[in-house]
Design a protein around this motif. Structure first.
Motif, PDB file in Angstrom:
ATOM      1  N   HIS A   1       0.762  -1.246   0.000  1.00 42.60           N
ATOM      2  CA  HIS A   1       0.000   0.000   0.000  1.00 42.60           C
ATOM      3  C   HIS A   1       0.788   1.289   0.000  1.00 42.60           C
TER       4      HIS A   1
ATOM      5  N   ASP B   1      -8.085  -3.358  -0.946  1.00 44.69           N
ATOM      6  CA  ASP B   1      -8.359  -2.010  -1.473  1.00 44.69           C
ATOM      7  C   ASP B   1      -9.855  -1.787  -1.686  1.00 44.69           C
TER       8      ASP B   1
ATOM      9  N   TYR C   1      -9.727   2.759  -5.520  1.00 49.21           N
ATOM     10  CA  TYR C   1     -10.350   1.766  -4.638  1.00 49.21           C
ATOM     11  C   TYR C   1     -11.664   1.256  -5.225  1.00 49.21           C
TER      12      TYR C   1
END
Ligand SMILES: [Zn+2]
Length: 666
Positions: free
Chosen positions: A26, A387, A410
């Protein structure tokens, strides 16, 4: 389009590793998001223009010819753009093309005749030479010049690359940026039947665009060269591109199962074309074979596929020539898959962008599955789900004024790909392939589609309505959080045990209040595990399952088929005449490394005994029996001395027992 370049660089290194790696990915992804936000920052400076969409409904564009003269010193574009169109209205006397105010229009001609024109903010209003009947054609040529602005994701750029600061010029029009550099009907709904791009520039530039390279002309001025690119497939205006630099060309040949071979051309900065990059790019022909087999033939077989390097941190699926900021397996697969999902069939409006991005992102997982098998596929989808759980709002985009919102990674990318993954689970592998191939071969091919178009094909091929699926996952928000309570009892007949499980779910929204899904449930027993699927179509629902041994544990969706959270799985072991004293047993944290906190809610006083069982059901630790009054109790228990692994926390009272699975980590 893909902006998550860093993430996919990491993925190619970490792929065989399990889902836990997802967290480490991430920071990279976030760095890219920030880069992207900077691009969007520029959008704020041009608020008025971006929401004029979707172009003039009075015309239907049939053809674009871009004849562009572009220089780097100074940064300048001089163009003659011919737009072929048909009137979509009766008695059409004027119409508009979208064109940025930064571009100055010198004249507009039709059949050698000058037409009257005027300007509105980011529009060019043109009077037709005579009123046009519906369906009547007209070709207008707009002569214009200026320094193209750069809006949205950076629609037109003059930049440099390498230590020598070599010039590079590129376009990236999606979603509203084409008007920054050529007059057009700026809407994905209206595809031209074909296009030509002529680029004249100093001879240091190799100029690249869509379709086949017809000719390269050295002009008599002895300083410029003209490239003519010819495309004879339908094309959306935002997929027309230019990319120009001192490119080196790396060529491959794709040989389809049937038909002629096709060139695969990679236009790369000379300093970037290393052996490593050649090897990475070399996968393109394998991907063409794989995706053609999965989705149907490559859509632009008579022309080409290729890449042109540019300075934007991601990739963009320009038709037959994806623009690329860098090269790794994920992004090459993503942009190539767009040639089917996005270019051959284009989302009709930006509300349905998931039809482009969800499928292109999912195609990355398909390719990982092809080369790395099921573990690689599952690792990829686990990261996408992490996500996707952060996605806000529906996959159907409700606010089109904000480019950041349309391309929210996302939602549009991660949740988009997860929804395709779930569709495959709902219909099964074979029907899933059939749905994709049918969609690609349908009358929608080389046109545009909405969610409803795709859903209709999916339902027809599947043989029953999938409306519930699209309604909840495309138009609904969030995802289910499941809770399960289960008990088992010996049964007669061939299945020795019967499991009764009550599934309830919350969604945090009324849209939908619950998700209808086929839900996989694994029951672990002392005679082996059983994986069953129940059709869960109520908020709270009880199912009876038959299993082959004494059940020890129940797991919801062990193979991660569904975007979800599982909050609680509680086993209730009950005797016949035992009153229900304990109404809840919760265990935190989970996983635990040292100290457990147990919360017990008692509806009436009782005495009970807490113990810890291993997966075989043997007791490995216990606390002395204690009395509990009515109400809530908290018990702390240090378990860090035990070996890492799965355990069950058990609370026994009389012949009733509650258990909770807990994972001990070190
Ligand atoms: Zn994309």
């Amino acid at each position: 389009m893909r902006t998550h370049l860093l993430r996919f660089v990491f993925l190619s290194f970490f792929l065989p590793v399990a889902a836990l790696q997802a967290q480490t990915l991430h920071p990279g992804a976030d760095a890219c998001r920030h880069t992207r936000l900077n691009y969007f920052g520029r959008l704020a400076a041009h608020p008025a223009a971006r929401i004029k969409y979707p172009g003039d409904a009075g015309i239907d564009v049939t053809y674009y010819k871009l004849d562009l003269n572009i220089t780097y010193t100074p940064n300048f574009l001089r163009g003659a753009v011919t737009v072929g169109l048909k009137s979509a209205a009766d008695n059409l006397t004027r119409f508009f093309l979208d064109l940025s105010d930064a571009m100055q229009v010198d004249s507009v001609l039709a059949g050698g005749r000058k037409l009257t024109f005027s300007r509105q903010p980011d529009q060019l209003l043109i009077e037709t030479p005579q009123p046009l009947a519906k369906g009547q054609g007209l070709a207008v040529t707009v002569y214009y010049k200026g320094i193209p602005g750069s809006t949205g994701l950076g629609s037109f750029a003059f930049a440099t690359h390498g230590s020598q600061n070599q010039p590079v010029i590129w376009s990236l029009s999606e979603p509203y940026g084409a008007r920054d550099w050529f007059p057009c009907k700026d809407s994905p709904a209206d595809k031209a039947d074909s296009s030509d791009v002529w680029i004249t520039a100093p001879r240091t530039f190799v100029s690249v665009s869509n379709g086949r390279l017809e000719r390269v002309l050295d002009n008599p001025d002895s300083t410029t060269r003209t490239y003519h690119w010819r495309n004879r497939y339908p094309i959306a205006n935002y997929l027309i591109s230019v990319a120009m630099s001192n490119y080196a060309l790396y060529e491959q040949v794709y040989k389809p199962a049937q038909g002629d071979s096709m060139p695969v051309t990679h236009y790369i900065y000379p300093e970037a074309l290393t052996e490593n990059v050649r090897r990475t790019l070399g996968q393109t022909t394998n991907m063409l074979t794989f995706f053609s087999d999965y989705f149907g033939p490559y859509p632009f077989l008579k022309e080409k596929y290729g890449h042109a390097q540019f300075g934007w941190g991601g990739g963009m699926e320009h038709q037959t020539i994806s623009s690329m900021g860098g090269f790794n397996t994920g992004i090459i697969a993503h942009e190539l898959a767009h040639q089917w999902f996005g270019d051959k069939i284009t989302c009709r409006t930006w509300e349905h962008i998931w039809l482009n991005e969800g499928f292109a992102s999912y195609a990355e997982a398909l390719y990982q599955e092809a080369i790395g098998g099921t573990p690689a596929y599952r690792a990829y989808m686990a990261a996408e789900m992490t996500d996707a759980r952060r996605a806000k709002g529906s996959l159907y985009v409700r606010d089109l004024t904000d480019v950041d919102n349309i391309f929210d990674s996302y939602r549009t990318y991660s949740k988009g790909s997860v929804v395709v993954h779930m569709l495959r689970w709902v219909v099964g592998d074979q029907k899933f392939r059939e749905i994709l191939r049918t969609y690609m071969a349908s009358p929608l091919a080389y046109g545009t589609a909405t969610t409803e178009d795709f859903a209709a094909i999916a339902s027809t091929v599947y043989g029953q309505s999938l409306d519930y699926f699209f309604k909840e996952w495309i138009y609904g928000e969030n995802y289910p959080t499941y809770r399960a309570t289960w008990s088992s009892s010996p049964a007669a007949g061939s299945a020795p045990y019967r499991v009764q499980v009550t599934i309830s779910q919350t969604t945090g929204t009324a849209n939908p209040a619950f998700f209808t899904m086929p839900l996989p449930i694994q029951v672990k027993t002392d005679a082996g595990d059983t994986l069953l699927t129940v059709f869960n179509d109520r908020q709270s629902q009880t199912f009876e399952l038959a299993v082959k041994g004494r059940p020890t544990e129940l797991v919801i969706d062990p193979e991660n088929r569904i975007l979800k959270q599982v909050q609680d799985v509680t086993q209730v072991v009950t005797g016949l005449n035992d009153p229900v004293a304990v109404t809840a047993l919760t265990v935190t944290p989970n996983p635990v490394s040292d100290r457990l906190t147990l919360r017990i809610d008692a509806a009436q006083p009782f005495s009970g005994r807490l113990s810890l069982l291993n997966p075989a059901g043997q007791e490995v630790a216990s606390l002395p029996e204690q009395s509990f009054t009515t109400g809530r109790h908290t018990v702390s228990w240090t378990v860090g001395q035990l070996a890492a692994g799965r355990y069950l926390v058990s609370l026994s009272t009389g012949d009733r027992r509650l258990t909770k699975a807990v994972i001990l980590t070190k």
